[in-house]
Design an enzyme around this catalytic site. Structure first.
Site, PDB file in Angstrom:
ATOM      1  N   ALA A  69     -28.035  73.158 -18.996  1.00  0.00           N
ATOM      2  CA  ALA A  69     -29.411  72.392 -19.236  1.00  0.00           C
ATOM      3  C   ALA A  69     -29.111  71.566 -20.443  1.00  0.00           C
ATOM      4  CB  ALA A  69     -30.103  73.282 -19.565  1.00  0.00           C
ATOM      5  N   ASP A  70     -29.589  70.233 -20.460  1.00  0.00           N
ATOM      6  CA  ASP A  70     -29.460  69.517 -21.343  1.00  0.00           C
ATOM      7  C   ASP A  70     -30.909  68.707 -21.470  1.00  0.00           C
ATOM      8  OD1 ASP A  70     -27.165  68.138 -23.362  1.00  0.00           O
ATOM      9  OD2 ASP A  70     -28.491  66.341 -22.749  1.00  0.00           O
ATOM     10  N   THR A  71     -31.254  68.728 -22.734  1.00  0.00           N
ATOM     11  CA  THR A  71     -32.542  67.991 -23.197  1.00  0.00           C
ATOM     12  C   THR A  71     -32.468  66.634 -24.036  1.00  0.00           C
ATOM     13  OG1 THR A  71     -33.724  70.221 -22.819  1.00  0.00           O
ATOM     14  CG2 THR A  71     -34.921  68.239 -23.959  1.00  0.00           C
ATOM     15  N   GLY A 106     -32.269  68.245 -17.834  1.00  0.00           N
ATOM     16  CA  GLY A 106     -31.716  68.391 -16.648  1.00  0.00           C
ATOM     17  C   GLY A 106     -31.063  69.807 -16.687  1.00  0.00           C
TER      18      GLY A 106
END
Length: 193
Positions: A69-71, A106
């Site tokens: 995950a990446d924010t 994502g």
């Protein structure tokens, strides 16, 4: 046989959110450099989440499900990552105060099914409106230390809640992981045996 779930993130907030929905998992964070050539916000966060998941999957058991995950915070289409120091955190918060910005996360799932590598990537977007803030409020928040490891230099789940006027979309997405959507995607792929 129950699949092992691996979270490819060192984020304590993501660990907490994943635990909140009752999933058993282990943490094996990806340590690579986060770079993306994508221009569109959702493409960028999906690409970064895939890179994290792929790095961790290389050393994982073939039966595991890896979650990357990446924010990122975007203001008028420009990304605001984690601040490099207090001055940059102050600049970011000055830009966000009194305005609406977007938070994109994502998420990528990697797993094997009958010897075939499978991948599912998706993203969530949440619009966040921040109340106007004084210079003193911005500086005091930065001095609290909360802003230093967070995209956009704030944590909605902490002291910064005092400055959130409105959110449109998934609150957990702003914290760092849209766990409702993640659970539903995993269920649809048969990954929650």
């Amino acid at each position: 046989m129950k699949r092992q779930i691996i979270l490819a993130s060192a984020s304590p907030r993501r660990r907490e959110l994943l635990g909140q929905i009752g999933l058993s998992f282990t943490v094996r964070s990806a340590g690579g450099e986060e770079k993306s050539g994508a221009e569109l916000p959702w493409e960028r966060v999906e690409e970064l989440s895939f890179c994290k998941a792929q790095e961790t999957a290389r050393t994982a058991d073939g039966a595991a499900v890896v979650i990357g995950a990446d924010t990122l915070v975007f203001l008028e289409g420009s990304p605001l990552g984690k601040p490099s120091g207090k001055e940059e955190a102050v600049r970011m918060l000055k830009a966000l105060q009194g305005r609406t910005h977007q938070v994109y996360t994502g998420v990528t799932l990697l797993w094997n099914r009958e010897g075939r590598a499978c991948r599912k990537s998706f993203h969530e977007r949440t619009d966040v409106t921040v109340y106007p803030m004084t210079q003193e409020e911005i500086e005091a928040y930065v001095e609290s230390g909360e802003s230093m490891d967070k995209a956009g230099a704030y944590g909605i789940q902490g002291r910064f809640a005092a400055f959130i006027r409105r959110i449109e979309g998934d609150y957990n997405n702003v914290v760092g992981l849209p766990v409702g959507r993640l659970y539903q995607e995993m269920k649809a792929e048969g990954l929650l045996d």
